[in-house]
Design an enzyme around this catalytic site. Sequence first.
Site, PDB file in Angstrom:
ATOM      1  N   ASP A 147       0.868  -1.183   0.000  1.00 45.84           N
ATOM      2  CA  ASP A 147       0.000   0.000   0.000  1.00 45.84           C
ATOM      3  C   ASP A 147       0.904   1.232   0.000  1.00 45.84           C
ATOM      4  OD1 ASP A 147      -2.210   1.824   0.505  1.00 45.84           O
ATOM      5  OD2 ASP A 147      -3.322   0.124   1.308  1.00 45.84           O
ATOM      6  N   HIS A 170       2.304   1.972  -3.171  1.00 49.50           N
ATOM      7  CA  HIS A 170       1.404   2.922  -3.825  1.00 49.50           C
ATOM      8  C   HIS A 170       1.968   4.339  -3.842  1.00 49.50           C
ATOM      9  CE1 HIS A 170      -2.363   0.134  -3.302  1.00 49.50           C
ATOM     10  NE2 HIS A 170      -1.361  -0.431  -3.942  1.00 49.50           N
TER      11      HIS A 170
END
Length: 340
Positions: A147, A170
Amino acid sequence: QSLEGTILAPTNAKAWGSGLLQWLEFTKLSGLSIQGSGTINGRGQQWWTYSDPNDDEDDDKQYNEELERMPRVKPTALRFYGSSNVVVAGIKIVNSSQCHLKFDNCQGVLVHDLTISSPENSLNTDGIHLQNSKDVSIHHTNLACGDDCISIQTGCSNIYIHNVNCGPGHGISIGGLGRDNTKACVSNVTVRDVNMFRTMTGVRIKTWQGGIGLVQDIRFSNIQVSEVQTPIMIDQFYCDKRTCTNQTSAVAVSGVQYENIRGTFTIKPLHFACSDSSPCSGITLTGVQLKPVQIAHYHLNNPFCWQAFGELFTPTIPPIACLQIGKPAGNNLQSYHDIC
Ligand SMILES: *[C@@H]1O[C@H](CO)[C@@H](O)[C@H](O)[C@H]1NC(C)=O
Ligand SMILES: *[C@@H]1O[C@H](CO)[C@@H](O)[C@H](O)[C@H]1NC(C)=O
Ligand SMILES: *[C@@H]1O[C@H](CO)[C@@H](O)[C@H](O)[C@H]1NC(C)=O
Protein backbone atom coordinates in the site's frame (compact mmCIF):
# COMPACT_ATOMS: atom_id res chain seq x y z
CA GLN A 1 16.43 0.63 23.67
CA SER A 2 18.38 -1.66 21.46
CA LEU A 3 16.69 -4.23 19.23
CA GLU A 4 18.83 -7.10 17.94
CA GLY A 5 17.60 -10.51 16.81
CA THR A 6 14.05 -11.06 15.61
CA ILE A 7 10.63 -10.61 17.17
CA LEU A 8 8.12 -12.94 15.51
CA ALA A 9 4.37 -12.37 15.58
CA PRO A 10 2.25 -15.38 16.51
CA THR A 11 0.54 -17.09 13.60
CA ASN A 12 -2.08 -19.04 15.49
CA ALA A 13 -5.47 -17.41 15.69
CA LYS A 14 -5.93 -17.97 19.44
CA ALA A 15 -3.03 -15.71 20.33
CA TRP A 16 -4.86 -12.76 18.77
CA GLY A 17 -8.08 -13.28 20.71
CA SER A 18 -10.89 -11.32 19.13
CA GLY A 19 -8.40 -9.10 17.32
CA LEU A 20 -6.01 -6.24 18.06
CA LEU A 21 -5.51 -2.92 16.30
CA GLN A 22 -1.81 -3.05 17.01
CA TRP A 23 0.67 -5.74 17.87
CA LEU A 24 3.56 -3.81 19.53
CA GLU A 25 2.58 -0.48 21.04
CA PHE A 26 4.25 2.32 23.00
CA THR A 27 2.00 4.95 24.53
CA LYS A 28 2.61 8.33 26.20
CA LEU A 29 6.36 8.13 26.43
CA SER A 30 8.96 10.82 26.02
CA GLY A 31 12.43 10.28 24.56
CA LEU A 32 11.98 6.62 23.60
CA SER A 33 14.43 5.33 21.04
CA ILE A 34 14.42 1.91 19.34
CA GLN A 35 17.62 1.29 17.45
CA GLY A 36 19.64 -1.69 16.32
CA SER A 37 19.89 -4.20 13.54
CA GLY A 38 17.03 -6.41 14.65
CA THR A 39 13.85 -7.38 12.83
CA ILE A 40 10.19 -7.22 13.68
CA ASN A 41 8.41 -9.85 11.59
CA GLY A 42 4.60 -9.56 11.54
CA ARG A 43 4.21 -12.84 9.59
CA GLY A 44 1.02 -11.37 8.15
CA GLN A 45 0.66 -13.74 5.18
CA GLN A 46 -2.58 -15.24 6.51
CA TRP A 47 -4.25 -11.83 6.69
CA TRP A 48 -3.34 -10.51 3.27
CA THR A 49 -6.00 -12.36 1.31
CA TYR A 50 -8.85 -10.26 2.66
CA SER A 51 -9.11 -6.51 3.07
CA ASP A 52 -9.45 -4.72 6.37
CA PRO A 53 -12.97 -3.81 7.51
CA ASN A 54 -11.55 -0.57 8.96
CA ASP A 55 -9.98 0.33 5.68
CA ASP A 56 -12.80 -0.51 3.35
CA GLU A 57 -16.51 -0.24 3.92
CA ASP A 58 -17.37 -2.01 0.72
CA ASP A 59 -19.88 -4.83 1.31
CA ASP A 60 -18.14 -6.77 -1.36
CA LYS A 61 -14.93 -7.64 0.49
CA GLN A 62 -12.79 -10.49 -0.59
CA TYR A 63 -13.15 -13.00 2.15
CA ASN A 64 -11.59 -16.37 2.55
CA GLU A 65 -13.67 -18.77 4.62
CA GLU A 66 -10.68 -20.86 5.57
CA LEU A 67 -9.13 -17.89 7.32
CA GLU A 68 -12.17 -17.15 9.35
CA ARG A 69 -10.34 -18.27 12.42
CA MET A 70 -7.99 -15.27 12.21
CA PRO A 71 -9.67 -12.17 13.67
CA ARG A 72 -11.05 -9.75 11.11
CA VAL A 73 -9.09 -6.81 12.53
CA LYS A 74 -5.56 -6.70 11.21
CA PRO A 75 -2.94 -5.39 13.63
CA THR A 76 -0.41 -2.67 12.84
CA ALA A 77 3.03 -4.10 13.64
CA LEU A 78 4.53 -1.21 15.66
CA ARG A 79 2.69 1.88 16.85
CA PHE A 80 3.59 4.93 18.91
CA TYR A 81 0.79 6.93 20.43
CA GLY A 82 0.83 10.26 22.25
CA SER A 83 4.61 10.30 22.54
CA SER A 84 7.30 12.90 22.06
CA ASN A 85 10.89 12.73 20.83
CA VAL A 86 10.69 9.23 19.46
CA VAL A 87 13.54 7.69 17.42
CA VAL A 88 13.27 4.51 15.37
CA ALA A 89 16.48 3.65 13.55
CA GLY A 90 18.32 0.80 11.87
CA ILE A 91 15.74 -1.93 12.36
CA LYS A 92 13.72 -3.91 9.82
CA ILE A 93 9.97 -4.35 9.95
CA VAL A 94 8.70 -7.03 7.61
CA ASN A 95 5.47 -8.67 6.49
CA SER A 96 3.06 -6.86 8.75
CA SER A 97 -0.54 -7.97 8.45
CA GLN A 98 -1.48 -4.30 8.04
CA CYS A 99 0.49 -1.05 8.48
CA HIS A 100 4.13 -1.60 9.49
CA LEU A 101 4.90 1.52 11.57
CA LYS A 102 2.42 4.09 12.82
CA PHE A 103 2.75 7.37 14.72
CA ASP A 104 -0.41 8.87 16.12
CA ASN A 105 -0.55 12.05 18.24
CA CYS A 106 3.23 12.28 18.41
CA GLN A 107 5.47 15.31 18.43
CA GLY A 108 9.14 15.07 17.46
CA VAL A 109 9.66 11.86 15.49
CA LEU A 110 12.89 10.76 13.84
CA VAL A 111 13.00 7.67 11.62
CA HIS A 112 16.18 6.79 9.76
CA ASP A 113 18.02 3.86 8.22
CA LEU A 114 14.89 1.79 8.52
CA THR A 115 13.88 -1.02 6.21
CA ILE A 116 10.27 -1.99 5.68
CA SER A 117 9.32 -4.80 3.38
CA SER A 118 6.26 -6.79 2.43
CA PRO A 119 5.20 -8.09 -1.00
CA GLU A 120 3.51 -5.93 -3.62
CA ASN A 121 0.29 -7.94 -3.35
CA SER A 122 -0.05 -7.75 0.44
CA LEU A 123 -3.31 -5.83 0.92
CA ASN A 124 -3.43 -2.75 3.18
CA THR A 125 0.21 -2.95 4.23
CA ASP A 126 1.21 0.72 4.47
CA GLY A 127 4.87 1.33 5.23
CA ILE A 128 4.76 4.32 7.61
CA HIS A 129 1.54 5.98 8.66
CA LEU A 130 1.48 9.44 10.29
CA GLN A 131 -1.58 10.93 11.94
CA ASN A 132 -1.99 14.00 14.16
CA SER A 133 1.80 14.20 14.39
CA LYS A 134 4.13 17.17 14.16
CA ASP A 135 7.85 17.70 13.59
CA VAL A 136 8.53 14.40 11.88
CA SER A 137 11.67 13.54 9.93
CA ILE A 138 12.06 10.34 7.91
CA HIS A 139 15.26 9.77 5.98
CA HIS A 140 17.58 7.15 4.49
CA THR A 141 14.88 4.54 4.56
CA ASN A 142 13.84 1.74 2.19
CA LEU A 143 10.15 1.06 1.87
CA ALA A 144 8.60 -1.79 -0.12
CA CYS A 145 5.02 -2.80 0.59
CA GLY A 146 1.52 -3.42 -0.75
CA ASP A 147 0.00 0.00 0.00
CA ASP A 148 1.30 3.55 0.54
CA CYS A 149 5.03 3.66 1.34
CA ILE A 150 4.29 6.67 3.54
CA SER A 151 0.80 7.87 4.33
CA ILE A 152 0.28 11.33 5.87
CA GLN A 153 -3.11 11.77 7.48
CA THR A 154 -5.03 14.58 9.15
CA GLY A 155 -3.43 16.70 11.85
CA CYS A 156 0.12 16.42 10.47
CA SER A 157 2.45 19.38 10.06
CA ASN A 158 6.17 20.05 9.70
CA ILE A 159 6.89 16.74 8.00
CA TYR A 160 10.26 16.30 6.30
CA ILE A 161 10.95 13.19 4.23
CA HIS A 162 14.16 12.75 2.26
CA ASN A 163 16.49 10.14 0.76
CA VAL A 164 13.86 7.45 0.73
CA ASN A 165 13.38 4.57 -1.71
CA CYS A 166 9.80 3.48 -2.35
CA GLY A 167 8.65 0.45 -4.32
CA PRO A 168 6.81 -1.67 -4.76
CA GLY A 169 3.93 0.19 -3.15
CA HIS A 170 1.40 2.92 -3.83
CA GLY A 171 3.84 5.85 -3.45
CA ILE A 172 3.96 8.66 -0.89
CA SER A 173 0.48 9.96 -0.14
CA ILE A 174 -1.17 12.75 1.77
CA GLY A 175 -4.63 11.41 2.64
CA GLY A 176 -7.27 10.10 2.03
CA LEU A 177 -8.56 13.09 3.92
CA GLY A 178 -12.08 14.17 4.83
CA ARG A 179 -13.74 10.78 4.76
CA ASP A 180 -17.32 10.72 6.10
CA ASN A 181 -17.52 14.53 6.06
CA THR A 182 -14.70 14.94 8.55
CA LYS A 183 -12.33 17.87 8.97
CA ALA A 184 -8.72 17.46 7.84
CA CYS A 185 -5.74 19.78 8.10
CA VAL A 186 -2.24 19.04 6.80
CA SER A 187 0.49 21.63 6.35
CA ASN A 188 4.19 22.11 5.73
CA VAL A 189 5.22 18.82 4.17
CA THR A 190 8.51 18.46 2.27
CA VAL A 191 9.36 15.31 0.31
CA ARG A 192 12.70 15.39 -1.51
CA ASP A 193 15.36 13.11 -2.98
CA VAL A 194 13.13 10.10 -3.32
CA ASN A 195 13.39 7.17 -5.74
CA MET A 196 10.18 5.45 -6.75
CA PHE A 197 10.32 2.13 -8.55
CA ARG A 198 7.22 0.53 -10.11
CA THR A 199 4.80 2.16 -7.71
CA MET A 200 1.13 2.86 -8.39
CA THR A 201 1.39 6.59 -7.84
CA GLY A 202 4.43 8.70 -7.10
CA VAL A 203 3.52 11.71 -4.99
CA ARG A 204 -0.19 11.98 -4.33
CA ILE A 205 -2.76 14.06 -2.45
CA LYS A 206 -6.15 12.38 -2.07
CA THR A 207 -9.30 13.73 -0.45
CA TRP A 208 -12.85 12.41 -0.19
CA GLN A 209 -15.83 14.42 -1.37
CA GLY A 210 -17.73 16.04 1.51
CA GLY A 211 -14.85 16.77 3.88
CA ILE A 212 -13.70 20.18 5.11
CA GLY A 213 -10.29 21.61 5.91
CA LEU A 214 -7.09 22.42 4.07
CA VAL A 215 -3.91 20.87 2.71
CA GLN A 216 -1.32 23.61 2.27
CA ASP A 217 2.35 24.35 1.88
CA ILE A 218 3.49 21.10 0.28
CA ARG A 219 6.79 20.58 -1.59
CA PHE A 220 7.81 17.58 -3.69
CA SER A 221 11.30 17.90 -5.13
CA ASN A 222 13.89 15.69 -6.79
CA ILE A 223 11.61 12.72 -7.19
CA GLN A 224 13.04 10.11 -9.56
CA VAL A 225 10.33 7.78 -10.87
CA SER A 226 10.84 4.58 -12.78
CA GLU A 227 7.89 2.75 -14.39
CA VAL A 228 5.48 4.46 -12.02
CA GLN A 229 1.84 4.25 -13.12
CA THR A 230 0.95 7.91 -12.36
CA PRO A 231 3.85 9.92 -10.88
CA ILE A 232 1.95 13.12 -9.96
CA MET A 233 -1.60 13.05 -8.63
CA ILE A 234 -4.09 15.21 -6.80
CA ASP A 235 -7.45 13.48 -6.48
CA GLN A 236 -10.25 15.31 -4.71
CA PHE A 237 -12.68 12.60 -5.75
CA TYR A 238 -10.93 9.83 -3.87
CA CYS A 239 -13.16 6.83 -3.40
CA ASP A 240 -12.21 3.25 -2.65
CA LYS A 241 -15.77 2.01 -2.90
CA ARG A 242 -17.62 1.42 -6.14
CA THR A 243 -19.26 4.86 -6.17
CA CYS A 244 -19.08 7.97 -4.03
CA THR A 245 -21.50 10.84 -4.64
CA ASN A 246 -20.22 14.32 -5.37
CA GLN A 247 -20.77 16.75 -2.52
CA THR A 248 -20.39 20.51 -2.24
CA SER A 249 -17.69 20.69 0.40
CA ALA A 250 -14.17 19.41 -0.03
CA VAL A 251 -10.85 19.53 1.78
CA ALA A 252 -9.12 22.38 -0.07
CA VAL A 253 -5.67 22.02 -1.61
CA SER A 254 -3.50 25.12 -1.86
CA GLY A 255 0.20 25.68 -2.40
CA VAL A 256 1.76 22.54 -3.85
CA GLN A 257 5.21 22.79 -5.46
CA TYR A 258 6.52 20.11 -7.80
CA GLU A 259 10.17 20.47 -8.65
CA ASN A 260 12.38 18.11 -10.67
CA ILE A 261 10.01 15.18 -10.94
CA ARG A 262 11.71 12.98 -13.52
CA GLY A 263 11.65 9.53 -15.06
CA THR A 264 9.18 7.14 -16.64
CA PHE A 265 5.47 6.36 -16.22
CA THR A 266 3.18 3.60 -17.47
CA ILE A 267 -0.33 5.17 -17.36
CA LYS A 268 -0.38 8.95 -17.09
CA PRO A 269 2.28 11.53 -16.20
CA LEU A 270 0.03 13.75 -14.16
CA HIS A 271 -3.55 13.70 -12.89
CA PHE A 272 -5.03 16.73 -11.14
CA ALA A 273 -8.73 16.11 -10.42
CA CYS A 274 -9.87 19.00 -8.25
CA SER A 275 -13.35 19.71 -7.01
CA ASP A 276 -15.72 22.20 -8.63
CA SER A 277 -16.54 23.88 -5.33
CA SER A 278 -12.94 24.29 -4.16
CA PRO A 279 -10.50 24.22 -7.08
CA CYS A 280 -6.83 23.48 -6.34
CA SER A 281 -4.76 26.65 -6.22
CA GLY A 282 -1.11 27.54 -6.14
CA ILE A 283 0.13 24.44 -7.97
CA THR A 284 3.58 25.13 -9.37
CA LEU A 285 5.66 22.94 -11.63
CA THR A 286 9.39 23.30 -12.26
CA GLY A 287 11.60 20.83 -14.13
CA VAL A 288 8.99 18.13 -14.66
CA GLN A 289 10.17 15.56 -17.24
CA LEU A 290 8.14 12.39 -17.53
CA LYS A 291 8.28 9.92 -20.39
CA PRO A 292 6.03 6.95 -21.15
CA VAL A 293 7.60 3.50 -20.90
CA GLN A 294 5.76 2.45 -24.06
CA ILE A 295 4.47 4.69 -26.79
CA ALA A 296 0.78 5.31 -26.16
CA HIS A 297 -1.75 3.56 -28.36
CA TYR A 298 -4.88 5.31 -27.18
CA HIS A 299 -3.69 8.76 -26.13
CA LEU A 300 -4.36 7.58 -22.62
CA ASN A 301 -1.22 9.03 -21.27
CA ASN A 302 -1.83 12.72 -21.65
CA PRO A 303 -1.74 14.89 -18.54
CA PHE A 304 -5.18 15.44 -17.03
CA CYS A 305 -6.36 18.51 -15.08
CA TRP A 306 -9.76 19.56 -13.81
CA GLN A 307 -10.15 22.80 -11.83
CA ALA A 308 -6.40 22.99 -11.22
CA PHE A 309 -4.81 26.45 -11.01
CA GLY A 310 -1.23 27.59 -10.69
CA GLU A 311 1.92 28.27 -12.68
CA LEU A 312 4.43 26.50 -14.88
CA PHE A 313 7.85 27.91 -14.01
CA THR A 314 9.66 25.99 -16.77
CA PRO A 315 8.54 24.06 -19.85
CA THR A 316 7.61 20.48 -19.01
CA ILE A 317 7.88 17.11 -20.74
CA PRO A 318 5.23 16.37 -21.81
CA PRO A 319 3.79 19.88 -22.18
CA ILE A 320 1.06 20.47 -19.58
CA ALA A 321 -1.51 22.67 -21.27
CA CYS A 322 -4.36 21.75 -18.95
CA LEU A 323 -3.16 23.64 -15.86
CA GLN A 324 -5.08 26.92 -15.62
CA ILE A 325 -2.66 29.78 -15.12
CA GLY A 326 -3.41 32.09 -12.21
CA LYS A 327 -5.92 31.89 -9.40
CA PRO A 328 -9.43 30.48 -9.40
CA ALA A 329 -12.16 33.13 -9.40
CA GLY A 330 -13.96 33.85 -6.17
CA ASN A 331 -12.04 31.32 -4.17
CA ASN A 332 -11.98 32.32 -0.54
CA LEU A 333 -9.16 30.43 1.12
CA GLN A 334 -9.49 32.44 4.30
CA SER A 335 -12.48 30.37 5.37
CA TYR A 336 -10.40 27.22 4.99
CA HIS A 337 -7.53 28.76 6.98
CA ASP A 338 -10.02 29.60 9.72
CA ILE A 339 -11.13 25.98 9.90
CA CYS A 340 -7.57 24.70 10.33
C1 LIG B 1 7.70 -12.18 3.78
O1 LIG B 1 6.66 -12.79 3.05
C2 LIG B 1 7.04 -13.27 1.77
C3 LIG B 1 5.77 -13.76 1.08
O2 LIG B 1 5.16 -14.76 1.84
C4 LIG B 1 8.11 -14.32 1.90
O3 LIG B 1 8.53 -14.74 0.62
C5 LIG B 1 9.29 -13.72 2.67
O4 LIG B 1 10.28 -14.73 2.89
C6 LIG B 1 8.84 -13.17 4.01
N1 LIG B 1 9.99 -12.50 4.65
C7 LIG B 1 10.40 -12.82 5.87
C8 LIG B 1 11.62 -12.09 6.35
O5 LIG B 1 9.85 -13.64 6.57
C1 LIG C 1 8.22 23.50 8.26
O1 LIG C 1 8.78 22.26 8.63
C2 LIG C 1 10.19 22.28 8.77
C3 LIG C 1 10.61 20.87 9.08
O2 LIG C 1 10.42 20.10 7.95
C4 LIG C 1 10.58 23.26 9.85
O3 LIG C 1 11.99 23.32 9.93
C5 LIG C 1 10.03 24.63 9.52
O4 LIG C 1 10.30 25.52 10.59
C6 LIG C 1 8.53 24.54 9.32
N1 LIG C 1 8.02 25.83 8.87
C7 LIG C 1 7.04 26.46 9.51
C8 LIG C 1 6.61 27.75 8.91
O5 LIG C 1 6.53 26.02 10.53
C1 LIG D 1 -18.32 14.50 -9.88
O1 LIG D 1 -17.84 15.72 -10.42
C2 LIG D 1 -16.83 15.57 -11.41
C3 LIG D 1 -16.33 16.95 -11.80
O2 LIG D 1 -17.38 17.82 -12.12
C4 LIG D 1 -17.41 14.79 -12.59
O3 LIG D 1 -16.38 14.60 -13.56
C5 LIG D 1 -17.88 13.43 -12.09
O4 LIG D 1 -18.49 12.73 -13.14
C6 LIG D 1 -18.90 13.60 -10.97
N1 LIG D 1 -19.19 12.30 -10.40
C7 LIG D 1 -20.42 11.90 -10.07
C8 LIG D 1 -20.54 10.54 -9.46
O5 LIG D 1 -21.42 12.61 -10.25
